[in-house]
Design an enzyme around this catalytic site. Structure first.
Site, mmCIF file in Angstrom:
data_model
loop_
_atom_site.group_PDB
_atom_site.id
_atom_site.type_symbol
_atom_site.label_atom_id
_atom_site.label_comp_id
_atom_site.label_asym_id
_atom_site.label_seq_id
_atom_site.Cartn_x
_atom_site.Cartn_y
_atom_site.Cartn_z
ATOM 1 N N CYS A 260 0.889 -1.157 0.000
ATOM 2 C CA CYS A 260 0.000 0.000 0.000
ATOM 3 C C CYS A 260 0.925 1.204 0.000
ATOM 4 O O CYS A 260 1.764 1.333 -0.894
ATOM 5 C CB CYS A 260 -0.949 -0.038 1.184
ATOM 6 S SG CYS A 260 -0.196 -0.471 2.761
ATOM 7 N N ASP A 262 2.867 2.441 3.125
ATOM 8 C CA ASP A 262 4.007 2.039 3.931
ATOM 9 C C ASP A 262 4.087 0.526 4.116
ATOM 10 O O ASP A 262 5.073 0.008 4.619
ATOM 11 C CB ASP A 262 3.938 2.712 5.301
ATOM 12 C CG ASP A 262 4.259 4.200 5.185
ATOM 13 O OD1 ASP A 262 5.195 4.535 4.442
ATOM 14 O OD2 ASP A 262 3.563 5.012 5.816
ATOM 15 N N LYS A 302 1.748 -0.529 13.252
ATOM 16 C CA LYS A 302 2.034 0.398 14.345
ATOM 17 C C LYS A 302 0.940 0.362 15.411
ATOM 18 O O LYS A 302 0.127 1.286 15.537
ATOM 19 C CB LYS A 302 2.180 1.807 13.783
ATOM 20 C CG LYS A 302 3.245 1.885 12.692
ATOM 21 C CD LYS A 302 3.820 3.275 12.546
ATOM 22 C CE LYS A 302 2.800 4.276 12.066
ATOM 23 N NZ LYS A 302 3.361 5.637 12.032
#
Lengths: 488, 716
Positions: A260, A262, A302
């Site tokens: 995508c 990142d 994350k």
């Protein structure tokens, strides 16, 4: 999804203190306090941190082989600080090649292997977007590297690239230095956009879901309200993307590269869901834990930023329910294939509960390097310790272990449903029957079967003791029993 | 699985059949086998050879070659080609895979591609072109397509006209049920699903739902004793069976025997009856163990008498209540959608589910579904019925359902209330007797509402709405019912097979009248299978739900909170675990009322989850239940002495799937034939015209077909 409201009866002194204590402990990071996971002293008889061992998992997949090798180039997280230490890359790409490719991929997240098909040896490879930029930069090393990946598969002359984003977003990313693989630079690749929206769209969509289910469930126009949240539509797009990846690898016999922007949100959703469809191992309890540990935790989804553990800034634009959306997709699959998963709904719910709870170290921090710095495995308990020491509770009684069966869910609005037992579980009126009556009945029957078999054996023992003549007739109990068992 | 392409014989293979090596038993030429399987009394009217049945919308590679016949009962397509993409082990006993009963046909469209013409065929119409294609739109949501490219143009045309003629009879007597005179049901009359039933009549009326259900004979409520037994079963002390309608002397749309308050004399009832619409006197349906009764009543048209009669009846009902409780009146016409609205919702639902392009409806699926209002109406019926349950159960009030004629909405509400309140009606026998009691005998106009004669403006799918609402309850309380959702779907299908008398007539009187014409015996002398199609062995599958728990002998009423309000009653009820042997109440919020996918999506290939769906869990459950059954049998035999061949009994297993059946030797995996559509299959049953076709075919594939037939019919 709920809001709690407390009323304090005593007037005066205690309210302010209470509020301050609550905010301090609810948002410990903003007050320089440790997260609860670091204080938690729970002991379990299973250590969840040992569930995932990358070398073992790659060995299970049959790696390394003569096309793919395991590299420790990222041992100190120097190549890419958000990637795991251990990576699987094409045998023909040298470590220097990898370093050069890293310069052309956003945040150095180079294409690495996620999964290899046990029979046709096609692979799922994940990475971030290429740094094409406005000027349409090219990088010979990156182009060569993708070609090397393509060549590991002799069956199809093209490499398939799935860009998870809508094409307009991919184009827009050029302005910030990103972009996608163009036809003229990558001759032997075919690129498809999967139209999955970004983290901000997903966050707003879930907010709307909350608005229609809490505090009151929208009654008069439930279906159109649900439609206006677009939540199920997003689920559909994610699932559709994953189905395409799985189908390309399995029936299309083509290796697939997924990215995508990142490569840590939508990419993780797509690779992990496709792997769940392709590889029945991931549909077991431990397999699923490994899948989450591998595709999400080790590859740097994350969690800290997306969830905002212990952080008081609830309007942070980095927050987004990407992992929740993935679990929702898994739930949708388990609804369509009630016998395909070893785990039950409770398993998925407990994962989500502890995604937010900070009781375990599993979902803390953004990437493996940060976790290592904080010594998470030494200082905290793993969620899998809790689950694996109490596995029975999370088992689906209907589970039928099937090797090599690819699951293709139907990603249609006709079948997708809002996960009521999760999103609306705090509403007493909506509560579904717990436990599920079909499951309950099955468990009862299982118990009954065991009891009957036991009693039958006892009776047979007693009978054969009574009988003086040797058991020669075909009606001999000892001969009947094994016969019965072969039926089932 | 989709890449497996079956060998496709051309039509010539029928002329020169390939030598068969493995098939030793059938050594005759193949062409001999292209004979239709006919029922007793069924005759072939017309037939055409070298017809292609279309299987997929976008390709002709799976198409089947064969013969299309039209009989006085069905359209049958006979082929030797194996069915592609499908491995089924189950078969309908009455109908072949490619059969469509004539009464199931909704619309017949003939097309000529070359001349770019199409016509909706009505009865006795002329066709000015030779059709190259025939599209049959079925009432059960199927769309079947045949192509005549290789067949004789004249015979193709003849078959189309024959189908149009026979599927749209002008008179009830022309329906096949009147020809269906075979020995079949004489032999099987005492057998249900291949299992010999126990004692026929006697045991049926016994305890409150005790026993296994399907081995009992369904009470038909045609006799005095059936009603009497129902009174005794429910403990309705203040009520009696009244015979004044014997020979349908009072009303032709009421049963011959009705139950009335004991305090009303026959003479009074006779006088009152004149004031009611259709002379439909109040009908007792059911009594709660607390004595509250459920009664349905038509409007009193005589304005002068209205108050007086109403008062008399209400007083009588109050008198029949052991606590002399008041009567709660529910005006269904004011609270529920009318039959036209239900029909409109159904048409939209059908449109949405099968006729419109799948992908195009995806984006707005949820709001489109909402706009059909079908779920809203299902919800309204459930909600209202639940409120009446509260009146009967908690407020101890007798409930009177009021409706103009009292033979539409009342059927649905009365049935739903009883399904919720009385566990007996959640057994197969009980459910069937409920349909007899509240629909067939109470004068629901099946003939008009199902539109068997295809000329009625009164079509309405109220019976389907009832089955759908029952499905919602089944979905919420799967262990509270003896039957499965397949049973409900098959029940719905059987309203469109004109074999049995059950769903054929507008009233019990019409049934008797019509029947005496074609049979020398009266209806009561008829074989039971004809009277009651729903319990005969229509299907190979026993439709048992293996979830059912053994009903307790006494469904004790623990809840006795008489003075709580509705809200509180529901809140309290839902806060406790449901007693499946007692009252069950539906959850009616938007998240709980769902679309009955098996029924509405079973022909839609795009919506089929292959190797998935809840059936896969049910399959495992059935295998286990069967296994437990075998074990308990072995245990019994062990105790009672020497072992006999307990495996011989395996064939009698009443479960859906047998643990040791020939097709389940390997039970470790999910059988390939399972899908979310099981036991139905979309293969060849929903052949919409390709969207990528000529303007004409686009027109045909579009929404217009089902809605505006007039515009089409005028073009020829």
């Amino acid at each position: 999804m709920r809001n709690l409201r407390f009323a304090l009866k005593q007037e005066g002194h205690s309210r302010r203190d209470m509020f301050e204590i609550l905010t301090r402990y609810a948002f410990p990071l903003a007050h320089s306090l440790p997260l609860f996971a670091f204080l938690n002293e729970e002991k379990f008889n299973v250590d969840g941190w040992t569930v995932y061992n990358p070398v073992e998992e790659y060995r299970r997949q049959g790696l390394p082989n003569h096309h793919w090798r395991i590299t420790f180039i990222n041992k100190c997280y120097e190549l890419c600080d958000t990637y795991p230490a251990l990576l699987v890359v094409p045998y023909r790409a040298s470590d220097d090649d990898l370093r050069r490719v890293a310069t052309f991929r956003s945040r150095n997240r180079i294409p690495v292997l996620s999964w290899i098909h046990p029979e046709n040896k096609t692979v799922i490879v994940r990475c971030s977007q290429p740094l094409v930029g406005m000027s349409g930069k090219r990088n010979k090393d990156d182009e060569k590297y993708l070609d090397v990946i393509r060549e590991t598969n002799k069956q199809i002359s093209k490499l398939t690239i799935y860009d998870a984003r809508p094409s307009v977003n991919a184009v827009a990313n050029k302005a910030t230095g990103g972009g996608y693989e163009s036809d003229d630079a990558y001759h032997n690749a075919e690129l498809f956009f999967l139209d999955i929206h970004n983290i901000h769209v997903m966050r707003e969509s879930l907010k709307k879901v909350k608005d229609i289910v809490y505090p009151n469930v929208e009654e008069s126009h439930w279906l159109s309200s649900l439609e206006s949240t677009h939540w199920l539509e997003h689920i559909k797009l994610v699932l559709t993307g994953a189905i395409q990846v799985a189908d390309k690898v399995s029936s299309g016999k083509s290796s697939v590269l997924v990215h995508c922007s990142d490569g840590w949100d939508r990419t993780a959703q797509l690779t992990s869901l496709a792997m769940l469809m392709l590889d029945s191992f991931y549909r077991s309890i431990e397999g699923f834990e490994i899948l989450v540990q591998k595709e999400w935790i080790s590859f740097g989804h994350k969690f800290a930023s997306r969830i905002g553990h212990g952080d008081k800034n609830h309007t942070d634009a980095d927050r987004s329910p990407i992992f929740l959306q993935f679990i929702d997709c898994v739930w949708q699959m388990s609804k369509q294939f009630p016998t395909a998963f070893e785990f039950n709904e409770q398993f998925l719910i407990i994962i989500l509960d502890h995604l937010y709870s900070c009781r375990f170290g599993t979902f803390l921090f953004n990437c493996e390097s940060a976790r290592e710095r904080q010594k998470v495995t030494e200082r905290t308990v793993s969620l899998w310790s809790l689950i694996n020491s109490n596995k029975e509770k999370f088992k689906n009684p209907f589970y039928t272990k099937e090797i090599n069966r690819v699951l293709y869910p139907v990603a249609s609005m006709r079948h997708l449903e809002l996960w009521v037992n999760y999103y609306i579980r705090w509403n007493p009126r909506i509560k579904q029957q717990q436990p599920n009556p079909v499951e309950q009945r099955y468990m009862e029957l299982l118990a009954l079967r065991d009891e009957y078999i036991k009693r039958l054996e006892e009776l047979q023992l007693a009978n054969s003791a009574k009988l003086s003549d040797p058991p020669t007739s075909p009606s001999s109990p000892s001969q009947m029993m094994p016969h019965v068992q072969t039926h089932f | 699985m989709f890449s497996l392409k079956p060998p496709k014989p051309t039509f010539r293979s029928y002329l020169l059949p390939p030598p068969q090596t493995d098939d030793k038993i059938n050594s005759e030429p193949k062409i001999k086998k292209l004979e239709p399987v006919l029922l007793p009394g069924e005759i072939v009217v017309n037939e055409v050879n070298f017809v292609r049945k279309c299987i997929a919308t976008d390709t002709s590679q799976y198409d089947l070659w064969g013969k299309l016949i039209c009989s006085n009962f069905k359209i049958s397509f006979i082929t030797d080609d194996p069915m592609p993409l499908q491995k089924f082990h189950y078969r309908n006993l009455l109908l072949g895979e490619h059969d469509v009963p004539l009464t199931c046909i909704e619309q017949i469209v003939t097309v000529n591609d070359h001349k770019r013409k199409q016509k909706v065929l009505g009865p006795n119409q002329k066709l000015k072109f030779n059709p190259t294609e025939l599209i049959i739109y079925c009432k059960d949501f199927r769309i079947v397509r045949f192509r005549f490219d290789e067949s004789g143009p004249e015979s193709a045309k003849k078959v189309c006209l024959a189908i149009a003629h026979y599927s749209q009879p002008t008179d009830l007597q022309l329906l096949f049920a009147f020809e269906y005179v075979g020995k079949k049901y004489h032999n099987s009359a005492n057998k249900i699903n291949g299992i010999p039933s126990g004692d026929g009549g006697g045991g049926g009326g016994g305890g409150n739902g005790a026993g296994g259900g399907s081995s009992q004979k369904t009470p038909l409520f045609e006799t005095y004793s059936d009603w009497d037994r129902e009174i005794k079963r429910t403990g309705a002390s203040g009520w009696r069976v009244c015979s004044i309608n014997e020979g349908y002397m009072i009303s032709t749309c009421l049963p011959e025997y009705i139950v009335v308050p004991s305090s009303l004399a026959d003479q009074d009832l006779k006088i009152f009856s004149h004031s009611f619409v259709g002379r439909r006197m109040p009908l007792w349906c059911w009594s709660h163990s607390n004595g509250s009764a459920l009664v349905r009543m038509a409007l009193i048209k005589d304005v002068l008498q209205q108050r007086k009669i109403d008062q008399r009846i209400c007083n009588a009902i109050t008198k029949s209540h052991p606590q002399r409780s008041d009567v709660y009146k529910s005006d269904l016409d004011k609270t529920l959608p009318n039959i036209q609205e239900v029909q409109a919702a159904f048409v939209k639902l059908k449109q949405l589910c099968v006729n419109e392009p799948f992908e195009e409806t995806e984006e707005k699926w949820l709001s489109s579904l909402e706009n059909t209002r079908w779920l809203e109406y299902v919800r309204a019926f459930l909600k209202h019925s639940a409120e009446l349950v509260y009146m009967l159960e908690s407020k101890h009030l007798s409930v009177v359902l009021q409706e103009e004629e009292g033979r539409d909405l009342s059927c649905c509400v009365a049935s739903l209330v009883q399904v919720m309140l009385d566990p007996y009606f959640r057994t197969i026998t009980g459910f069937q007797s409920l349909i007899q009691k509240e629909w067939v005998m109470a004068g629901y106009q099946f003939l008009d509402r199902c539109n068997h004669l295809k000329r009625s403006e009164k079509e309405s799918p109220l019976f389907l709405l009832f089955l759908d609402a029952t499905w919602q309850l089944l979905e919420q309380y799967p262990a509270a019912f003896e039957f499965s959702e397949t049973y409900l779907a098959v029940l719905y299908d059987s309203t469109r097979i004109s074999l049995f008398g059950t769903f054929l007539f507008n009233s019990p009187h019409q049934r008797v009248k019509q029947s005496t014409k074609s049979y020398s015996s009266t209806l009561r002398g008829m074989p039971s299978a004809l009277k009651n199609g729903i319990i005969s062995d229509q299907e190979l599958l026993p439709r048992r739900n293996s979830l059912i728990l053994k009903p307790k002998p006494d469904p004790a009423q623990q809840t006795d909170s008489q003075n709580s309000d509705t809200e509180q009653y529901f809140r309290e009820w839902f806060s406790k675990p449901a007693n499946l042997h007692g009252v069950i109440l539906p959850r009616v919020s938007g998240t709980h009322i769902k679309l009955w996918k098996l029924c509405y999506f079973r022909w839609v290939p795009e919506a089929q989850i292959s190797l998935g769906g809840s059936i896969t869990a049910f399959h495992k459950l059935s295998l286990l239940a069967d296994e437990v059954d075998v074990l308990s049998r072995m245990l019994r035999q062990q105790r009672s002495g020497p072992l006999e061949a307990c495996y011989g009994e395996l064939g009698q297993s009443r479960m859906y799937f047998n643990a040791s059946g020939p097709h389940h030797t390997d039970t470790s995996g999910t059988p390939e034939f399972l899908s979310s559509s099981f036991p139905f299959s979309p293969v060849g049953n929903l052949c919409r015209r390709s969207i990528l076709g000529t303007p004409l075919s686009k027109f045909l594939s579009g929404a217009k077909i089902w809605l505006s037939t007039e515009t089409l019919a005028n073009e020829d």
